[in-house]
Design a protein around this motif. Structure first.
Motif, PDB file in Angstrom:
ATOM      1  N   GLY A   1     -77.906  -5.097  16.910  1.00 15.79           N
ATOM      2  CA  GLY A   1     -77.752  -4.571  17.875  1.00 15.79           C
ATOM      3  C   GLY A   1     -76.757  -3.692  18.813  1.00 15.79           C
ATOM      4  N   LYS A   2     -76.100  -4.911  18.650  1.00 15.66           N
ATOM      5  CA  LYS A   2     -74.881  -4.522  19.203  1.00 15.66           C
ATOM      6  C   LYS A   2     -73.796  -3.767  18.618  1.00 15.66           C
ATOM      7  CE  LYS A   2     -73.423  -8.684  22.186  1.00 15.66           C
ATOM      8  NZ  LYS A   2     -72.368  -8.645  22.619  1.00 15.66           N
ATOM      9  N   GLU A   3     -73.702  -3.376  17.628  1.00 15.20           N
ATOM     10  CA  GLU A   3     -72.967  -2.518  16.756  1.00 15.20           C
ATOM     11  C   GLU A   3     -73.911  -0.780  16.201  1.00 15.20           C
ATOM     12  OE1 GLU A   3     -71.672  -5.684  13.098  1.00 15.20           O
ATOM     13  OE2 GLU A   3     -73.040  -4.609  12.381  1.00 15.20           O
ATOM     14  N   LYS A   4     -75.321  -1.452  16.716  1.00  9.89           N
ATOM     15  CA  LYS A   4     -75.903   0.035  16.781  1.00  9.89           C
ATOM     16  C   LYS A   4     -75.457   0.976  18.332  1.00  9.89           C
ATOM     17  CE  LYS A   4     -80.414   1.798  15.834  1.00  9.89           C
ATOM     18  NZ  LYS A   4     -80.050   3.018  14.641  1.00  9.89           N
ATOM     19  N   ALA A   5     -75.426   0.008  19.424  1.00 11.02           N
ATOM     20  CA  ALA A   5     -75.457   0.306  20.084  1.00 11.02           C
ATOM     21  C   ALA A   5     -73.537   1.209  20.425  1.00 11.02           C
ATOM     22  CB  ALA A   5     -75.459  -0.588  21.904  1.00 11.02           C
ATOM     23  N   GLU A   6     -72.700   0.372  19.943  1.00 11.14           N
ATOM     24  CA  GLU A   6     -71.484   0.702  20.310  1.00 11.14           C
ATOM     25  C   GLU A   6     -70.886   1.416  18.934  1.00 11.14           C
ATOM     26  OE1 GLU A   6     -69.317  -2.552  18.800  1.00 11.14           O
ATOM     27  OE2 GLU A   6     -69.671  -3.930  20.792  1.00 11.14           O
ATOM     28  N   ASP A   7     -71.738   2.479  18.035  1.00  8.93           N
ATOM     29  CA  ASP A   7     -71.823   3.110  17.010  1.00  8.93           C
ATOM     30  C   ASP A   7     -72.137   4.156  17.711  1.00  8.93           C
ATOM     31  OD1 ASP A   7     -71.107   1.110  15.056  1.00  8.93           O
ATOM     32  OD2 ASP A   7     -72.787   1.175  13.774  1.00  8.93           O
ATOM     33  N   MET A   8     -72.756   4.057  18.255  1.00 10.29           N
ATOM     34  CA  MET A   8     -73.410   5.890  19.108  1.00 10.29           C
ATOM     35  C   MET A   8     -72.196   6.121  20.371  1.00 10.29           C
ATOM     36  SD  MET A   8     -77.335   4.824  20.800  1.00 10.29           S
ATOM     37  CE  MET A   8     -76.992   5.992  21.969  1.00 10.29           C
ATOM     38  N   SER A   9     -72.098   8.078  19.862  1.00  8.75           N
ATOM     39  CA  SER A   9     -70.966   8.029  20.814  1.00  8.75           C
ATOM     40  C   SER A   9     -71.666   8.765  22.391  1.00  8.75           C
ATOM     41  CB  SER A   9     -70.518   9.673  20.143  1.00  8.75           C
ATOM     42  OG  SER A   9     -71.965  10.662  20.385  1.00  8.75           O
ATOM     43  N   MET A  10     -70.386   8.752  22.994  1.00  9.91           N
ATOM     44  CA  MET A  10     -71.170   9.058  24.592  1.00  9.91           C
ATOM     45  C   MET A  10     -71.681  10.169  24.548  1.00  9.91           C
ATOM     46  SD  MET A  10     -70.656   7.923  27.688  1.00  9.91           S
ATOM     47  CE  MET A  10     -69.320   6.967  28.106  1.00  9.91           C
ATOM     48  N   ALA A  11     -71.695  11.306  23.726  1.00  7.17           N
ATOM     49  CA  ALA A  11     -72.681  12.515  23.706  1.00  7.17           C
ATOM     50  C   ALA A  11     -74.192  11.796  23.656  1.00  7.17           C
ATOM     51  CB  ALA A  11     -71.816  13.495  23.468  1.00  7.17           C
ATOM     52  N   GLU A  12     -74.457  11.150  22.303  1.00  9.53           N
ATOM     53  CA  GLU A  12     -75.738  10.659  22.480  1.00  9.53           C
ATOM     54  C   GLU A  12     -76.402   9.859  23.334  1.00  9.53           C
ATOM     55  OE1 GLU A  12     -74.390  10.680  16.994  1.00  9.53           O
ATOM     56  OE2 GLU A  12     -74.356   8.397  18.520  1.00  9.53           O
ATOM     57  N   PHE A  13     -75.419   9.267  23.419  1.00  6.34           N
ATOM     58  CA  PHE A  13     -75.310   8.057  24.589  1.00  6.34           C
ATOM     59  C   PHE A  13     -76.540   9.084  26.183  1.00  6.34           C
ATOM     60  CE2 PHE A  13     -75.995   5.114  28.078  1.00  6.34           C
ATOM     61  CZ  PHE A  13     -76.669   4.094  27.597  1.00  6.34           C
ATOM     62  N   GLU A  14     -75.274  10.184  26.541  1.00  4.60           N
ATOM     63  CA  GLU A  14     -75.757  10.476  27.799  1.00  4.60           C
ATOM     64  C   GLU A  14     -77.295  11.594  27.593  1.00  4.60           C
ATOM     65  OE1 GLU A  14     -74.643  11.288  30.412  1.00  4.60           O
ATOM     66  OE2 GLU A  14     -73.038   9.889  30.614  1.00  4.60           O
ATOM     67  N   ALA A  15     -77.513  12.119  26.268  1.00  2.00           N
ATOM     68  CA  ALA A  15     -79.060  13.011  25.954  1.00  2.00           C
ATOM     69  C   ALA A  15     -79.843  12.264  25.412  1.00  2.00           C
ATOM     70  CB  ALA A  15     -78.088  13.745  23.823  1.00  2.00           C
ATOM     71  N   HIS A  16     -79.273  10.770  25.499  1.00  2.00           N
ATOM     72  CA  HIS A  16     -80.734   9.719  25.705  1.00  2.00           C
ATOM     73  C   HIS A  16     -81.067   9.757  26.620  1.00  2.00           C
ATOM     74  CE1 HIS A  16     -83.237   6.763  24.270  1.00  2.00           C
ATOM     75  NE2 HIS A  16     -82.830   5.668  24.726  1.00  2.00           N
ATOM     76  N   LEU A  17     -80.247   8.828  27.576  1.00  2.00           N
ATOM     77  CA  LEU A  17     -80.268   9.443  29.328  1.00  2.00           C
ATOM     78  C   LEU A  17     -81.218  10.671  29.572  1.00  2.00           C
ATOM     79  CD1 LEU A  17     -77.823   7.449  30.021  1.00  2.00           C
ATOM     80  CD2 LEU A  17     -79.668   6.011  29.361  1.00  2.00           C
TER      81      LEU A  17
END
Length: 657
Positions: free
Chosen positions: A98-114
């Motif tokens: 799970g950590k690897e999956k979160a760490e693999d996300m880019s900041m742009a992808e994470f911002e889009a998800h939020l």
């Protein structure tokens, strides 16, 4: 993306607690794993039990954490572990994945998800709120259409603005209230202070007589299909009706002393308070005591309100035809007048809305004719704009006061670029041209002789008629009440400029709607306004003039109204009156005059009753006022307020038992 970046982004989005929870869980797991490696207990541990929450909360929190931190990672099936060590290692692998999956996300992808979560949460909140409102509406039996909701929003009263003392403190400081002897709640009995917190209209003072039973009750009798409001009926108890017969007898015999005595023994008899208030105001000018009596009447009404009746939500309706209900209309109107006299314009504005909400379609006291004035005085310019454009339950566009008030409100909102207000002013002048000579003169502005003599600006009049037309009364009411608002220099320049623009649209020598070059809507309004140049005046307009303290306009009322006698506690009853006391009294009510009767001649001192035995220097009026004030303010009460002597004794015995 690192865990620190995830937590920072969550914190910026308002998910502080969730980030802290995630960090705490990870810390506790590491500590437990360290203890296991050191030879501690190897029993499996639920991570959320470490936080002290129950199973339901843990499950909910776990789902929330996984949804945000792990980006909705699908749940993986695991085979039963053969040993505790194997189970722990698989858990560690799952956590690491799970950590690897979160760490693999880019900041742009994470911002889009939020952003996606932010978009979904408000929609869910609005849906929940709408569902709650619909549920409450269904529980109350209120299902409003879009039009009804739009009009009802204009009638909602701000309960926080109904305290005149608070407004005076804001304007002049607390010393002004203390100096007037109004002192707040200090020294007030605890029961009265708690009751006062639940009241909206009235604010009882510690010096008032104690309330036991006012004899006022309220029942819901139906739903107003046109406005969507609940219709209630005020009812008098049997004991109140007994006292009411005594009151009506005093009115019929012109005995002002008897009315004052009844108000002393029954301090919350609403009709006696309203009648006595007008006597004090007309004969002696004691506006402070007169206003206190009106507020006591409101207090009596408010203690009898039904649990489902609200004076502030814009949905409470009363049937004006019933004499028991008419007292609340009158009490609100007079309370509004006394508030305006004290300079409490915002409070008067809110009371004005409450009065209109009781019967917004028939408007029996002409509350619309004062609402624009109070809104302007309290600087509620946006409300004037909304009311003029959104109100649909009556033809507000045919009231000259609202046409000019809307233009002035727009001018006050614009100030710098007054383009829209100029258009509205020209429109008001074209639709209601006969206002111009009167308003300009009262505002201290010069009107060119060519304009004053222009037939388009002349008022229609029929030879031989002594009264005023419907339109003339509306115009005079507006000018008498609101002309002071137009006396500032900048408003004066604005008026003159608007008049010049209007003259360009008026054909020379014309006086009808067809003689103006304007939009079809303005021409149509002008034609409809011309129909009000009739000597048939509605009851509500005549009633409004009677209670507005404008004696000059009373002479312009229809002859049938001028010759009729109606008393201060019930001015000009409606033609479809529902009056149980007419049957009891055999229809013998209201044939004589007395102080407070609108047909009375205040110069005739014989109407004041027996005034013998006064000092030579005291006038008849002063003697009457002294006796009334002595009755209202002298000695301890011998009977319970709002009840007869027998009822008071009975209540005392029951309490003793």
């Amino acid at each position: 993306m690192s865990s620190r970046a995830v937590r920072r982004a969550l914190k910026e989005r308002g998910y502080d607690d969730m980030a802290e929870t995630t960090a705490l869980i990870e810390k506790q797991v590491r500590e437990m794993e360290s203890e296991k490696d050191d030879g501690g207990s190897a029993e499996p541990v639920n991570m959320f039990d470490l936080l002290g929450g129950d199973a339901a909360e843990a499950s909910e929190s776990e789902d929330s954490v996984e949804a945000i931190v792990e980006h909705e990672e699908p749940k993986q099936e695991t085979k039963p572990a053969k040993s505790k060590k194997t189970k722990r290692s698989k858990n560690k692998k799952g956590k690491g994945k799970g950590k690897e999956k979160a760490e693999d996300m880019s900041m742009a992808e994470f911002e889009a998800h939020l952003k996606k979560l932010d978009a979904e949460l408000p929609q869910a909140e609005e849906a929940k709120k709408a569902q709650g409102e619909a549920g409450r509406g269904a529980a109350l039996g209120v299902e409003l259409t879009a039009e009804q909701q739009q009009n009802r929003a204009l009638l909602v009263v701000d309960a926080k603005q109904l305290d005149a003392e608070a407004e005076i403190k804001r304007l002049f400081g607390s010393a002004a209230v203390q100096g007037a002897g109004q002192g707040g709640r200090r020294g007030m009995p605890r029961g009265l202070a708690m009751r006062r917190q639940r009241l909206a209209l009235s604010h009882p003072k510690a010096t008032w007589p104690p309330m036991v039973a006012a004899g006022i009750e309220m029942q819901q009798v139906g739903v107003d299909e046109e406005t969507g409001g609940h219709v209630f009926a005020v009812e008098h108890t049997e004991r109140f009706r007994t006292v009411q017969i005594d009151f009506l007898s005093a009115v019929m015999t012109n005995d002002a002393d008897a009315i004052a005595g009844l108000a002393y023994h029954h301090p919350y008899h609403v009709d006696a308070l309203l009648q006595l208030s007008e006597i004090l105001k007309q004969t002696g000018g004691d506006f402070i005591e007169a206003g206190t009596l009106v507020e006591r009447a409101l207090y009596a009404f408010e203690t009898g309100f039904a649990s489902r009746f609200s004076i502030t939500n814009g949905l409470g309706r009363l049937d004006f035809r019933r004499i028991e209900s008419r007292g609340l209309f009158l009490a609100l109107f007079r309370h509004m007048q006394f508030l305006a006299r004290r300079g409490c314009w915002r409070t008067a504005f809110e009371v004005n809305k409450a009065l209109l909400a009781l019967d917004p379609v028939r408007d029996p006291y002409g509350a619309l004719l004062t609402l624009d004035f109070h809104a302007l005085k309290s600087r509620q310019y946006e409300y004037v704009r909304r009311m003029a454009t959104e109100w649909t339950w009556s033809r507000i566009d045919l009231l000259p006061g609202w046409a000019y008030s809307r233009a002035l409100a727009e001018f006050m909102l614009e100030r710098n670029g007054a383009e829209r207000s100029a258009d509205l002013l020209v429109e008001a002048i074209l639709v209601f041209p006969s206002v111009v000579p009167v308003l300009w003169a009262r505002a201290g502005l010069e009107v060119d002789a060519a304009v004053a003599e222009h037939p388009y600006f002349q008022q229609a009049h029929i030879a031989g008629e002594s009264g005023m037309t419907h339109m003339q009364l509306l115009e005079q009411l507006f000018v008498e009440r609101s002309s002071a608002l137009f006396r500032t220099p900048e408003v004066g320049r604005w008026l003159q400029e608007g008049l010049l623009l209007a003259l360009e649209l008026i054909e020379l020598g014309g006086r009808t709607a067809g003689d103006i070059k304007c939009s079809e809507s303005v021409v149509q309004r002008r034609r409809e306004a011309e129909r009000l140049n009739s000597y048939v005046v509605p009851e509500r307009i005549s009633r409004h003039v009677l209670v507005s303290d404008m004696d000059a306009l009373k002479a312009g009322l229809p002859e049938s109204v001028r010759l009729a006698t109606s008393y201060a506690f019930d001015p000009l009853p409606p033609s479809d009156d529902i009056n149980v006391y007419n049957e009891v009294m055999g229809g013998r009510m209201m044939f004589e005059t007395m102080p407070g009767a609108f047909g009375a001649d205040l110069g005739d001192l014989d109407a004041l009753g027996d005034l013998d035995g006064l000092d030579g220097d005291a006038t008849a009026v002063q003697g009457l006022l002294l006796r009334i004030q002595n009755l209202l303010g002298g000695g301890e009460l011998e009977t319970d307020p709002g009840t007869s002597s027998d009822e008071s004794d009975l209540g005392a015995d029951e309490r003793a038992a």
